[in-house]
Design an enzyme around this catalytic site. Structure first.
Site, PDB file in Angstrom:
ATOM      1  N   SER A   1      13.481   6.160 -14.218  1.00  0.00           N
ATOM      2  CA  SER A   1      13.717   6.511 -12.813  1.00  0.00           C
ATOM      3  C   SER A   1      12.445   7.131 -12.170  1.00  0.00           C
ATOM      4  O   SER A   1      11.687   7.659 -13.208  1.00  0.00           O
ATOM      5  CB  SER A   1      15.053   7.258 -12.666  1.00  0.00           C
ATOM      6  OG  SER A   1      16.077   6.609 -12.862  1.00  0.00           O
TER       7      SER A   1
ATOM      8  N   HIS B   1      15.460   3.253  -2.652  1.00  0.00           N
ATOM      9  CA  HIS B   1      16.425   4.120  -3.406  1.00  0.00           C
ATOM     10  C   HIS B   1      16.734   3.800  -4.811  1.00  0.00           C
ATOM     11  O   HIS B   1      17.426   4.669  -5.471  1.00  0.00           O
ATOM     12  CB  HIS B   1      17.765   4.337  -2.429  1.00  0.00           C
ATOM     13  CG  HIS B   1      18.506   2.939  -3.032  1.00  0.00           C
ATOM     14  ND1 HIS B   1      18.446   1.727  -3.012  1.00  0.00           N
ATOM     15  CD2 HIS B   1      19.975   2.869  -3.269  1.00  0.00           C
ATOM     16  CE1 HIS B   1      19.220   1.014  -3.230  1.00  0.00           C
ATOM     17  NE2 HIS B   1      20.461   1.608  -3.642  1.00  0.00           N
TER      18      HIS B   1
END
Lengths: 147, 476
Positions: B380, B399
């Site tokens: 991430s 996102h």
């Protein structure tokens, strides 16, 4: 479950691809049967419906302004009852008359070990929604479900 | 998608000129490779959004855009109530205020690895995840109303979190304008036993190592240290939000003709902001935002409890909590004039740049943390909002990685056990009640998250700050 692209027969259900979510599709000789099969397709997105014991019943009475909206309402009613009752379903009976649906779902309390549910369905969407008679005696009920 | 259908504005910005009933252009921020990989349905959806009444400037798609329902996932659109603008339940989605939060630790990778299996087991046991899981908190009617009004503030008052967390949550953990009366009995019932639950699908709790820092100054301000570990949680408003989405989509669909709205896609069901249905939805949606904020605060508290068993000194301060399925009232400059707009972000993250008044003082000079969830294997990113994102896309960024393969195709390509074993060989422990669920979330089913965040940075939507590599992943 049939794979997408299999020869179409009545009384069958399948999934169709969607980028983020899952398309569910039921075929039937009647709208009732197509609706039952669409519900089975939704259950098959969550678990193997054959693992569900048919111990409890939940009855439904729904009304919508059109047949396709009735399909979405039916799937959303099942999603709600699964969440609220902590149940999973393995068989369905549907009777549609004049945009009114009477349905029964059979199932049991969810077991994380025995059912090993893969996903929780958030809602049935209007995406790729269709509830049509493709040819005489072959009804198709489908939409994308958000998981 | 075929890039020849776009006008190239830059290497990472592509415009679709208005055609048919489009009121504004559509703009997709991505490289040519990412656009080519996107489904044609993204083109249809981003242009359909451009047809909605009162849309301002453009319909946008972020670099992680993929085929959603109504809006593309990764879609951003702003509407002006004074120009007949709409609010769309389809533009927010079923998982209202789904979002990500990251807690900091002082732990090194080695410290976590020394208890990796035990910590993974304890997190999996303590944080309810997956279908059929229940939270410890049962809400009565009064408690439900208080939660819907108070959000994370309510959770903290109940002992599930710490007051200092509020500085690090959008709107200080509580969306104003919520009205519990707009939330149906069905939605309430669906939530009664779901507070503090993770859910399933792409939701997760991960322990991650800060593997790379791209911007030392901003990383330091955020508290990110290379080699240290963080805890990241991705989930939303659970059954309550799903039910609100379901009910208001239907209501907006049926009421649209009454407002003279012709929907280009039924999933874009909407109502004028200045209408009874629109106002009621906004009140319910804000209550669902509060539900999501409370839910993530409780899960953060549960994670703190588990970590305290292993590392007594660790209190897991909250770095930031940000939602990516919302409609929020914001002030933006449009053609030199500041206007109040209703900004829909469906699978897109708010990304306010440095100096924005809503940011806590400690973060204000650096821009808002933008938390990008990748796949279980690829990792991430933490980005920072930049000022250029304001004119580009109403201060929005991507996102996540975005799916490149359907769930159906993923399960045909990988087995759940295979994914678990392959990730374990990479030093990542995955805990999930469902191996099929793991297969559906296989890292290969997602786009290259690096390409997505590089696109976002190149497009001026956000700046890269840090890369996080998972060590433990608890999936629903």
């Amino acid at each position: 479950m049939a794979a997408a692209g299999d020869q179409v027969a009545t009384g069958r259900c399948e999934h169709f691809p969607h980028d983020a979510d899952i398309g569910v599709r039921g075929y039937g000789a009647t709208p009732d049967e197509a609706c039952e099969q669409a519900a089975l397709a939704m259950m098959a997105a969550i678990l193997d419906p054959a693992t569900v014991r048919l111990e409890q019943t939940v009855d439904f009475a729904l009304e919508a302004p059109s047949l396709d909206l009735l399909l979405v309402d039916w799937l959303n009613a099942l999603i709600y009852e699964m969440a609220e009752r902590r149940m999973v379903f393995g068989a369905f009976h549907v009777k549609i008359e004049n945009d009114r649906l009477k349905g029964r779902a059979l199932g049991e309390a969810v077991s994380r070990t025995r059912h090993a549910p893969a996903v929780e369905v958030k809602g049935a969407t209007y995406t790729e929604l269709a509830f049509v008679e493709d040819r005489p005696g072959l009804w198709r009920a489908q939409c994308v479900i958000d998981v | 998608m075929d890039v020849s259908r776009f006008e190239k504005l830059s290497e990472t910005a592509w415009r679709i000129a208005p055609f048919g009933d489009m009121r504004v252009p559509a703009i997709v921020y991505a490289t040519e490779d990412l656009i080519t990989e996107m489904d044609d349905k993204v083109f249809d959806q981003v242009t359909n959004v451009a047809k909605l009444p009162g849309i301002v400037r453009a319909s946008y798609a972020m670099p992680d855009a993929h085929w959603g329902y109504g809006f593309p996932i990764g879609g951003v659109a702003a509407f002006d109530a004074d120009e007949g603008g709409v609010v769309s339940a389809g533009g927010v989605g079923f998982d209202v205020s789904c979002g990500v939060r990251t807690h900091l630790t002082h732990l090194t990778r080695e410290q976590v690895v020394s208890v990796q299996q035990e910590l993974a087991d304890a997190l999996f046991e303590h944080v309810p995840a997956g279908v059929g899981s229940q939270g410890e908190i049962a809400l009565d009617e009064q408690g439900m109303n208080a939660m819907l009004l108070g959000g994370a503030q309510w959770a903290i008052e109940r002992g599930f979190g710490r007051p200092e967390d509020l500085d690090r949550i959008e709107e200080r953990g509580c969306a104003s304008g919520a009205d519990p009366a707009a939330v149906s009995e069905h939605a309430r019932k669906r939530q009664r036993r779901e507070m503090g639950t993770l859910g399933s699908g792409n939701h997760y709790l991960e322990v991650q190592e800060v593997a790379e820092i791209f911007d030392d100054k901003i990383a330091a301000a955020y508290g990110l240290v290379k080699g240290a570990c963080v805890v990241t949680i991705h989930c939303g408003s659970r059954g309550l939000g799903h039910q609100i989405g379901t009910e208001y989509l239907r209501e907006m669909l049926l009421s649209a003709p009454n407002y003279g709205i012709e929907l280009p896609d039924r999933e874009l069901a909407c109502a004028p902001i200045k209408s009874e249905v629109g106002q009621k939805y906004l009140c319910a949606m804000r209550a669902a935002i509060n539900c999501a904020l409370a839910n993530r605060e409780i899960i953060g508290h549960l994670a703190r409890q588990v970590f305290a068993r292993f590392f007594a000194q660790e209190d897991l301060p909250l770095m930031f909590d940000v939602s990516h399925n919302t409609c929020k009232v914001e002030r933006h400059a449009v053609d030199g004039e500041t206007r109040q707009l209703f900004v829909h972000r469906k699978g897109a993250t708010r990304a306010f740049g440095p100096g924005h008044e809503s940011l806590p003082e400690a973060l204000r000079p650096y821009g808002q943390p933008v938390l990008i969830g990748g796949s279980m294997g690829a990792g991430s990113y933490v980005l920072a909002g930049v000022k250029t994102s304001e004119p580009q896309a109403f201060s929005s960024a991507c996102h996540g990685a975005g799916r490149r393969m359907s769930r159906h195709a993923a399960t045909r390509t990988w087995g759940g056990r295979q994914v678990v074993d392959e990730l374990r060989a990479q030093g990542i422990i995955v805990k999930s009640p469902s191996l099929r669920g793991v297969a559906e979330e296989a890292p290969g089913a997602y786009k290259d998250v690096r390409a997505v965040v590089d696109s976002a940075e190149a497009a001026g939507l956000a700046r890269k700050v840090a890369f996080l590599k998972p060590l433990i992943c608890v999936k629903g």
